[in-house]
Scaffold this motif. Structure first.
Motif, PDB file in Angstrom:
ATOM      1  N   ARG A 248      -1.803 -33.084   5.810  1.00 55.51           N
ATOM      2  CA  ARG A 248      -0.562 -32.307   6.040  1.00 55.51           C
ATOM      3  C   ARG A 248       0.517 -33.278   5.586  1.00 55.51           C
ATOM      4  O   ARG A 248       0.357 -34.481   5.695  1.00 55.51           O
TER       5      ARG A 248
ATOM      6  N   THR B  28       4.758 -33.070  10.489  1.00 53.67           N
ATOM      7  CA  THR B  28       4.577 -31.912  10.348  1.00 53.67           C
ATOM      8  C   THR B  28       4.871 -30.982  11.718  1.00 53.67           C
ATOM      9  O   THR B  28       4.721 -29.872  11.890  1.00 53.67           O
ATOM     10  N   GLU B  29       5.036 -31.921  12.819  1.00 55.26           N
ATOM     11  CA  GLU B  29       5.454 -31.277  14.095  1.00 55.26           C
ATOM     12  C   GLU B  29       6.853 -30.758  13.958  1.00 55.26           C
ATOM     13  O   GLU B  29       7.748 -31.719  13.832  1.00 55.26           O
TER      14      GLU B  29
ATOM     15  N   GLN C 180      10.592 -29.611  14.387  1.00 62.38           N
ATOM     16  CA  GLN C 180      11.871 -29.958  15.232  1.00 62.38           C
ATOM     17  C   GLN C 180      12.324 -28.417  15.590  1.00 62.38           C
ATOM     18  O   GLN C 180      12.804 -27.452  14.684  1.00 62.38           O
TER      19      GLN C 180
ATOM     20  N   GLN D 287       7.306 -25.518  26.385  1.00 59.73           N
ATOM     21  CA  GLN D 287       7.119 -26.775  26.293  1.00 59.73           C
ATOM     22  C   GLN D 287       6.470 -27.767  27.348  1.00 59.73           C
ATOM     23  O   GLN D 287       5.530 -28.540  27.173  1.00 59.73           O
TER      24      GLN D 287
ATOM     25  N   ASP E 170       3.119 -26.950  26.443  1.00 54.91           N
ATOM     26  CA  ASP E 170       2.794 -27.620  25.070  1.00 54.91           C
ATOM     27  C   ASP E 170       3.756 -28.897  24.681  1.00 54.91           C
ATOM     28  O   ASP E 170       4.701 -28.797  24.315  1.00 54.91           O
TER      29      ASP E 170
ATOM     30  N   ARG F 279       3.779 -31.346  22.760  1.00 55.01           N
ATOM     31  CA  ARG F 279       4.027 -31.434  21.244  1.00 55.01           C
ATOM     32  C   ARG F 279       5.361 -30.638  20.832  1.00 55.01           C
ATOM     33  O   ARG F 279       5.975 -31.037  19.595  1.00 55.01           O
ATOM     34  N   LEU F 280       5.553 -29.468  21.310  1.00 61.08           N
ATOM     35  CA  LEU F 280       6.976 -28.915  21.285  1.00 61.08           C
ATOM     36  C   LEU F 280       8.209 -29.565  21.282  1.00 61.08           C
ATOM     37  O   LEU F 280       8.377 -30.185  22.327  1.00 61.08           O
ATOM     38  N   ARG F 281       8.857 -29.857  20.222  1.00 60.85           N
ATOM     39  CA  ARG F 281       9.944 -30.799  20.402  1.00 60.85           C
ATOM     40  C   ARG F 281      11.266 -29.688  20.085  1.00 60.85           C
ATOM     41  O   ARG F 281      11.482 -29.056  19.273  1.00 60.85           O
TER      42      ARG F 281
ATOM     43  N   VAL G 269       7.083 -21.680  15.180  1.00 60.23           N
ATOM     44  CA  VAL G 269       6.375 -23.220  15.331  1.00 60.23           C
ATOM     45  C   VAL G 269       4.857 -23.141  14.679  1.00 60.23           C
ATOM     46  O   VAL G 269       4.734 -24.156  13.918  1.00 60.23           O
TER      47      VAL G 269
ATOM     48  N   ARG H  62       3.698 -25.627  11.807  1.00 59.24           N
ATOM     49  CA  ARG H  62       2.348 -26.745  12.235  1.00 59.24           C
ATOM     50  C   ARG H  62       1.475 -26.420  11.056  1.00 59.24           C
ATOM     51  O   ARG H  62       0.840 -27.512  10.745  1.00 59.24           O
TER      52      ARG H  62
END
Length: 161
Positions: free
Chosen positions: A21, A25-26, A28, A51, A54, A56-58, A116, A120
């Motif tokens: 990947r 790859t997370e 924004q 958020q 999850d 990981r959600l930025r 999102v 990802r």
């Protein structure tokens, strides 16, 4: 013979390995909102709950009522997507996906989470990072800030991919 077997195994692992990947790859998620807009409040509540589910959600948020710099950045975003006269919040940007307005969690919220998930999975170019970096110092932004009032919008009819 043992070295040859090892070489064949390594070659096979490289050949059949899943693709790597892209770095970082997370995605924004950028959120432009107004404290005076009920649709912004609904979107903000949804994003906070998403958020919490999850981590990981930025999310990076930009309140536009009190921040001239954030309002200027919103204007630059609208210029970039070809809508320079369009000043509406809420706006959510994930990669190169732009969602304008907020109807409810089941429609607009689901669309945001889908963007999102897609970013990802496939990786997305960050459409706003360079605009944020170009903005430079706050004192420069204040000198060129638009006098436009930002409107509040419910309809999510403007998704730009």
């Amino acid at each position: 013979m043992r070295c040859r077997t090892l070489a064949v195994l390594l070659f096979g692992m490289v050949l059949f390995a899943p693709p790597l990947r892209a770095e970082g790859t997370e995605p924004q998620t950028y959120f432009f909102w107004s404290a005076s807009c009920p649709y912004s409040k609904a979107a903000r509540t949804f994003l906070a709950a998403a958020q919490a589910k999850d981590p990981r959600l930025r999310i990076r948020d930009f309140e536009v009522d009190e921040s001239v710099a954030n309002t200027r950045l919103l204007g630059r975003l609208y210029e970039r997507i070809g809508l320079p006269e369009f000043w509406v919040v809420p706006v959510v940007v994930v990669g190169q996906h732009v969602v304008i307005g907020y109807v409810d969690d089941e429609t607009t919220g689901a669309e945001i989470l889908s963007d999102v998930a897609e970013c990802r999975k496939t990786g997305c170019k960050d459409a706003l990072r360079d605009l944020i970096e170009e903005e430079g110092r706050v004192d420069e932004v204040v000198a060129t800030a638009p006098a436009t009032r930002v409107a509040c919008e419910r309809n999510s009819g403007q998704a730009i991919r």
